[in-house]
Motif scaffolding. Structure first.
Motif, PDB file in Angstrom:
ATOM      1  N   ASN A 232     -14.300  -0.581  -5.554  1.00 21.75           N
ATOM      2  CA  ASN A 232     -15.337  -0.622  -4.514  1.00 21.75           C
ATOM      3  C   ASN A 232     -15.263  -1.871  -3.633  1.00 21.75           C
ATOM      4  OD1 ASN A 232     -16.611   1.882  -5.370  1.00 21.75           O
ATOM      5  ND2 ASN A 232     -17.329   0.728  -7.140  1.00 21.75           N
ATOM      6  N   PHE A 233     -14.067  -2.228  -3.213  1.00 24.03           N
ATOM      7  CA  PHE A 233     -13.913  -3.296  -2.238  1.00 24.03           C
ATOM      8  C   PHE A 233     -12.895  -2.850  -1.197  1.00 24.03           C
ATOM      9  CE2 PHE A 233     -10.570  -4.053  -5.276  1.00 24.03           C
ATOM     10  CZ  PHE A 233      -9.508  -4.561  -4.541  1.00 24.03           C
ATOM     11  N   THR A 234     -12.802  -3.590  -0.113  1.00 27.90           N
ATOM     12  CA  THR A 234     -11.886  -3.211   0.962  1.00 27.90           C
ATOM     13  C   THR A 234     -10.974  -4.367   1.328  1.00 27.90           C
ATOM     14  OG1 THR A 234     -13.458  -3.850   2.703  1.00 27.90           O
ATOM     15  CG2 THR A 234     -13.535  -1.550   1.934  1.00 27.90           C
ATOM     16  N   LEU A 235      -9.785  -4.016   1.778  1.00 24.52           N
ATOM     17  CA  LEU A 235      -8.805  -4.964   2.290  1.00 24.52           C
ATOM     18  C   LEU A 235      -8.448  -4.526   3.695  1.00 24.52           C
ATOM     19  CD1 LEU A 235      -6.685  -7.229   2.136  1.00 24.52           C
ATOM     20  CD2 LEU A 235      -5.175  -5.610   0.977  1.00 24.52           C
ATOM     21  N   ASN A 236      -8.817  -5.332   4.672  1.00 22.45           N
ATOM     22  CA  ASN A 236      -8.596  -5.008   6.078  1.00 22.45           C
ATOM     23  C   ASN A 236      -9.127  -3.617   6.418  1.00 22.45           C
ATOM     24  OD1 ASN A 236      -7.267  -7.509   6.459  1.00 22.45           O
ATOM     25  ND2 ASN A 236      -5.345  -6.627   5.741  1.00 22.45           N
ATOM     26  N   GLY A 237     -10.305  -3.313   5.879  1.00 21.24           N
ATOM     27  CA  GLY A 237     -10.984  -2.060   6.180  1.00 21.24           C
ATOM     28  C   GLY A 237     -10.559  -0.874   5.341  1.00 21.24           C
ATOM     29  N   VAL A 238      -9.588  -1.051   4.465  1.00 28.84           N
ATOM     30  CA  VAL A 238      -9.088   0.044   3.625  1.00 28.84           C
ATOM     31  C   VAL A 238      -9.633  -0.105   2.213  1.00 28.84           C
ATOM     32  CG1 VAL A 238      -7.030   1.171   2.704  1.00 28.84           C
ATOM     33  CG2 VAL A 238      -6.989   0.195   5.019  1.00 28.84           C
ATOM     34  N   ALA A 239     -10.198   0.977   1.661  1.00 34.82           N
ATOM     35  CA  ALA A 239     -10.744   0.928   0.306  1.00 34.82           C
ATOM     36  C   ALA A 239      -9.632   0.681  -0.705  1.00 34.82           C
ATOM     37  CB  ALA A 239     -11.458   2.237  -0.004  1.00 34.82           C
ATOM     38  N   LYS A 240      -9.933  -0.191  -1.681  1.00 34.07           N
ATOM     39  CA  LYS A 240      -8.944  -0.554  -2.682  1.00 34.07           C
ATOM     40  C   LYS A 240      -9.551  -0.471  -4.080  1.00 34.07           C
ATOM     41  CE  LYS A 240      -5.369  -1.728  -0.111  1.00 34.07           C
ATOM     42  NZ  LYS A 240      -4.039  -1.103  -0.267  1.00 34.07           N
ATOM     43  N   LYS A 241      -8.649  -0.269  -5.038  1.00 31.92           N
ATOM     44  CA  LYS A 241      -9.024  -0.273  -6.442  1.00 31.92           C
ATOM     45  C   LYS A 241      -7.828  -0.781  -7.227  1.00 31.92           C
ATOM     46  CE  LYS A 241     -10.046   2.941 -10.243  1.00 31.92           C
ATOM     47  NZ  LYS A 241     -10.272   4.376 -10.589  1.00 31.92           N
ATOM     48  N   TYR A 242      -8.027  -1.835  -8.014  1.00 36.88           N
ATOM     49  CA  TYR A 242      -6.952  -2.384  -8.831  1.00 36.88           C
ATOM     50  C   TYR A 242      -7.322  -2.253 -10.300  1.00 36.88           C
ATOM     51  CZ  TYR A 242      -5.303  -4.646  -4.513  1.00 36.88           C
ATOM     52  OH  TYR A 242      -4.857  -4.899  -3.244  1.00 36.88           O
ATOM     53  N   GLU A 243      -6.362  -1.838 -11.111  1.00 36.67           N
ATOM     54  CA  GLU A 243      -6.596  -1.811 -12.551  1.00 36.67           C
ATOM     55  C   GLU A 243      -5.347  -2.262 -13.278  1.00 36.67           C
ATOM     56  OE1 GLU A 243      -7.032   2.153 -14.484  1.00 36.67           O
ATOM     57  OE2 GLU A 243      -7.261   2.867 -12.418  1.00 36.67           O
ATOM     58  N   TYR A 244      -5.575  -2.941 -14.394  1.00 42.23           N
ATOM     59  CA  TYR A 244      -4.475  -3.553 -15.121  1.00 42.23           C
ATOM     60  C   TYR A 244      -4.918  -3.867 -16.545  1.00 42.23           C
ATOM     61  CZ  TYR A 244      -7.141  -7.749 -13.875  1.00 42.23           C
ATOM     62  OH  TYR A 244      -8.152  -8.686 -13.699  1.00 42.23           O
ATOM     63  N   ASP A 245      -3.934  -4.122 -17.402  1.00 44.26           N
ATOM     64  CA  ASP A 245      -4.203  -4.524 -18.781  1.00 44.26           C
ATOM     65  C   ASP A 245      -4.029  -6.029 -18.934  1.00 44.26           C
ATOM     66  OD1 ASP A 245      -4.692  -1.936 -19.732  1.00 44.26           O
ATOM     67  OD2 ASP A 245      -2.554  -1.577 -20.075  1.00 44.26           O
ATOM     68  N   VAL A 246      -4.821  -6.617 -19.803  1.00 46.45           N
ATOM     69  CA  VAL A 246      -4.651  -7.995 -20.231  1.00 46.45           C
ATOM     70  C   VAL A 246      -4.374  -7.976 -21.725  1.00 46.45           C
ATOM     71  CG1 VAL A 246      -5.763 -10.233 -20.555  1.00 46.45           C
ATOM     72  CG2 VAL A 246      -6.137  -8.946 -18.440  1.00 46.45           C
ATOM     73  N   ASN A 247      -3.192  -8.437 -22.095  1.00 47.41           N
ATOM     74  CA  ASN A 247      -2.792  -8.506 -23.499  1.00 47.41           C
ATOM     75  C   ASN A 247      -2.911  -9.949 -23.985  1.00 47.41           C
ATOM     76  OD1 ASN A 247      -1.384  -5.680 -24.081  1.00 47.41           O
ATOM     77  ND2 ASN A 247      -0.797  -6.332 -22.022  1.00 47.41           N
TER      78      ASN A 247
END
Length: 323
Positions: A304-319
């Protein structure tokens, strides 16, 4: 941290200074050759070779100054070398270029700023001219640097770790961490006493984003030793257009789950667009296991955030690993 430390949030500035060199050369680069190791194997190797070997004692710091007569002195090449390796270590594990170098022309100002903090037992990005050992060169450096003060033996590489941790009520935006992990960084400067450090870091803000930069800078990253998991987690969004605008985190949400899929309670503490390097969201998860006898995995979703007007979603694992 075991040390009693004080850290002050850095302020954005674009003042350039041209000052004298240290007495010793510190030309340092770190190889960025690919390896055939797994991500975990590389993480263990880097921790052992780039982190555990880079502690600096007071004797190894070899500070030649003296606050009684306002002599800022110099520090050893060994201390400079180890501090740079540790700085590059944190950048490497986050997927950033880790070939940072010292700009020796910044050492003098950093030393004078570190002397002021030490002599007055206080931190300020704008030290008053009434301070003992005040100098204009030190004042200028203080305004464009991470600064730290503490004891015992809180200096050089130990403050690199302290800035990445960014503990304390005034550091919710993790400004120190963000400058060390700044996507556009190329060079730094360092000055120390046996109880203070100044890291010249606010530069290259108008430079283009390096090629092959990661889309985001997460701390902790994908593989992280237990001892380097801190209370505040963060994700900075790299923007090819500008380091200080174009990212809207105002409605951003974060979801974390453990290895069994259970929700991890957390509190978002900062979404501030404040110019402290790349725009960043910061949160504090609850109940993170950093003492297990085996690896622990957490999954992170930033949405639910935007980068230069484009919706973004980041997901990753932390080990979280026990090397």
């Amino acid at each position: 941290m075991n040390t009693i430390s004080k850290l002050a949030i850095v302020l954005v500035g674009t003042v350039l200074i041209s000052i004298g060199c240290s007495k010793e050369e510190t030309s340092n680069t770190t190889s960025q050759q690919p390896t055939n190791l797994t991500g975990r194997e590389q993480a263990v190797k880097d921790y052992k070779e780039m982190y555990l070997t880079t502690a600096v004692t007071d004797a190894e710091l070899d500070w030649t100054g003296n606050s009684a007569n306002c002599n800022e002195g110099t520090i050893s090449k060994l201390a400079l070398d180890r501090s740079l390796v540790r700085l590059n270590y944190f950048r490497k594990i986050c997927g950033l270029p880790y070939n940072m170098v010292w700009n020796e022309s910044w050492f003098s100002g950093c030393q004078k700023a570190a002397l002021m903090m030490y002599a007055n037992n206080s931190l300020s990005h704008f030290p008053p001219n009434t301070w003992k050992c005040f100098s204009q060169e030190g004042y200028t450096a203080a305004g464009i640097s991470n600064i730290a003060l503490g004891s015992p033996s809180y200096h050089s590489s130990s403050t690199i770790t302290g800035w990445v941790e960014d503990e304390g009520a005034s550091n919710y935006t993790v400004g120190h961490r963000r400058w060390i992990l700044f996507s556009r960084a190329k060079e730094y400067g360092l000055g120390c006493t046996t109880g203070s450090s100044v890291l010249h870091c606010i530069e290259h803000t108008s430079d283009p984003l390096p090629a092959n930069s990661p889309a985001y800078i997460a701390y902790p990253p994908t593989f992280i030793p237990q001892s380097l998991v801190f209370d505040r987690w963060s994700l900075a969004v790299t923007n090819p257009n500008s380091f200080f605008s174009g990212v809207d985190l105002s409605a951003a949400t974060i979801k974390m789950t453990d290895s069994q899929g259970g929700d991890v309670s957390l509190k978002i503490v900062s979404k501030t667009d404040n110019g402290y390097a790349d725009q960043t969201i910061v949160w504090e998860p609850v109940g993170i296991n950093t003492t297990a006898t085996s690896d622990i995995k957490y999954h992170v979703i930033v949405d639910n955030f935007t980068l230069n007007g484009v919706a973004k979603k980041y997901e990753y694992d932390v080990n979280i690993i026990k090397p």
